[in-house]
Design a protein around this motif. Structure first.
Motif, short mmCIF file in Angstrom:
data_model
loop_
_atom_site.label_atom_id
_atom_site.label_comp_id
_atom_site.label_asym_id
_atom_site.label_seq_id
_atom_site.Cartn_x
_atom_site.Cartn_y
_atom_site.Cartn_z
N THR A 47 0.84 -1.20 0.00
CA THR A 47 0.00 0.00 0.00
C THR A 47 0.87 1.25 0.00
O THR A 47 0.63 2.18 -0.77
CB THR A 47 -0.94 0.00 1.23
OG1 THR A 47 -1.77 -1.17 1.19
CG2 THR A 47 -1.81 1.23 1.27
N GLN A 48 1.90 1.25 0.84
CA GLN A 48 2.85 2.37 0.88
C GLN A 48 3.49 2.61 -0.47
O GLN A 48 3.55 3.74 -0.96
CB GLN A 48 3.97 2.06 1.88
CG GLN A 48 3.83 2.65 3.23
CD GLN A 48 5.12 2.41 4.04
OE1 GLN A 48 5.82 1.40 3.88
NE2 GLN A 48 5.40 3.33 4.91
N MET A 49 3.98 1.54 -1.07
CA MET A 49 4.69 1.64 -2.35
C MET A 49 3.77 2.15 -3.45
O MET A 49 4.17 2.99 -4.26
CB MET A 49 5.28 0.28 -2.74
CG MET A 49 6.30 -0.25 -1.77
SD MET A 49 7.90 0.48 -1.98
CE MET A 49 8.52 -0.55 -3.27
N LYS A 54 2.33 6.50 -7.13
CA LYS A 54 1.35 7.42 -7.71
C LYS A 54 1.78 8.87 -7.47
O LYS A 54 1.68 9.71 -8.36
CB LYS A 54 -0.04 7.18 -7.11
CG LYS A 54 -0.75 5.97 -7.68
CD LYS A 54 -2.15 5.87 -7.17
CE LYS A 54 -3.05 6.72 -8.05
NZ LYS A 54 -4.48 6.48 -7.81
N GLN A 55 2.24 9.13 -6.26
CA GLN A 55 2.66 10.48 -5.90
C GLN A 55 3.84 10.93 -6.76
O GLN A 55 3.87 12.05 -7.26
CB GLN A 55 3.04 10.50 -4.41
CG GLN A 55 3.01 11.84 -3.77
CD GLN A 55 3.19 11.72 -2.26
OE1 GLN A 55 3.89 10.86 -1.76
NE2 GLN A 55 2.55 12.63 -1.54
N MET A 56 4.81 10.04 -6.96
CA MET A 56 5.98 10.37 -7.77
C MET A 56 5.61 10.59 -9.23
O MET A 56 6.27 11.37 -9.92
CB MET A 56 7.03 9.26 -7.64
CG MET A 56 7.71 9.24 -6.29
SD MET A 56 8.77 7.82 -5.98
CE MET A 56 9.82 7.78 -7.40
N ILE A 61 -4.20 10.92 -5.75
CA ILE A 61 -4.55 9.84 -4.83
C ILE A 61 -5.98 10.09 -4.38
O ILE A 61 -6.30 11.17 -3.87
CB ILE A 61 -3.58 9.80 -3.63
CG1 ILE A 61 -2.16 9.50 -4.13
CG2 ILE A 61 -4.02 8.76 -2.61
CD1 ILE A 61 -1.09 9.64 -3.08
N THR A 62 -6.82 9.10 -4.59
CA THR A 62 -8.24 9.26 -4.29
C THR A 62 -8.49 9.21 -2.78
O THR A 62 -7.68 8.68 -2.01
CB THR A 62 -9.08 8.16 -4.96
OG1 THR A 62 -8.75 6.90 -4.35
CG2 THR A 62 -8.84 8.11 -6.46
N GLU A 63 -9.64 9.73 -2.39
CA GLU A 63 -10.05 9.70 -0.98
C GLU A 63 -10.18 8.25 -0.52
O GLU A 63 -9.83 7.91 0.61
CB GLU A 63 -11.38 10.44 -0.81
CG GLU A 63 -11.81 10.59 0.63
CD GLU A 63 -10.86 11.43 1.47
OE1 GLU A 63 -10.70 11.11 2.67
OE2 GLU A 63 -10.27 12.39 0.95
N GLU A 64 -10.65 7.39 -1.40
CA GLU A 64 -10.81 5.97 -1.08
C GLU A 64 -9.44 5.34 -0.79
O GLU A 64 -9.30 4.56 0.16
CB GLU A 64 -11.47 5.24 -2.25
CG GLU A 64 -11.72 3.78 -1.99
CD GLU A 64 -12.39 3.08 -3.17
OE1 GLU A 64 -12.14 1.87 -3.33
OE2 GLU A 64 -13.13 3.74 -3.92
#
Length: 119
Positions: A47-49, A54-56, A61-64
Motif C-alpha cells: 500500500t505504501q509503495m 502514484k505520488q511520484m 490519490i483518491t479519498e478511497e
C-alpha cells in the motif's frame, strides 16, 4: 590515505553490527516467521509503495485510497510485532539520517546551507 570506498564498506559493516540494525533484523525476522503478521506487513508495504509511486508520477490519490491506507496503518499498528518492527525501522532511519548529515557536512561547508546568506 585510505580509499573513500573502503571507508564506506567499513561503515556498512558498522551499521550491520550496530544495536539498531540487530534489533531491526530481529524484529523483522519475528514478523516474517508469523504468516499472518507477514501478510499484514506485506500488505502495508505494498500500500505504501503504490501510494508513493502514484505520488511520484504526479497521479492524484483518491479519498478511497487514503482511507484504505489509514485502515491498513491502523491495523498494523495494533499488531505488537509489526509495531515493534516499525519502531526499530525508525531507529535505523535516525541512525542513517545522522550518518548522512555527517558525510555531507563537507559539501554543506563548501557550498553553504541553502537559505543562509553570508554576512
Amino acid at each position: 590515505m585510505s580509499n573513500v570506498y573502503d571507508s564506506a564498506h567499513e561503515l556498512e559493516k558498522a551499521i550491520q553490527a550496530s544495536d539498531e540494525f540487530k534489533d531491526l533484523k530481529a524484529a523483522y525476522d519475528k514478523v516474517m516467521e508469523d504468516s499472518s503478521a507477514k501478510q499484514m506487513f506485506e500488505n502495508f508495504r505494498n500500500t505504501q509503495m503504490e501510494l508513493q509511486q502514484k505520488q511520484m508520477q504526479g497521479a492524484e490519490i483518491t479519498e478511497e485510497e487514503v482511507e484504505n491506507a489509514k485502515k491498513v496503518v491502523e491495523l498494523v499498528q495494533q499488531h505488537e510485532d509489526i509495531s515493534k518492527l516499525m519502531e526499530q525501522e525508525q531507529r535505523v532511519n535516525v541512525l542513517v539520517n545522522d550518518i548522512s548529515r555527517i558525510i555531507t557536512k563537507p559539501l554543506e561547508e563548501l557550498y553553504g546551507v541553502p537559505g543562509q546568506q553570508e554576512q
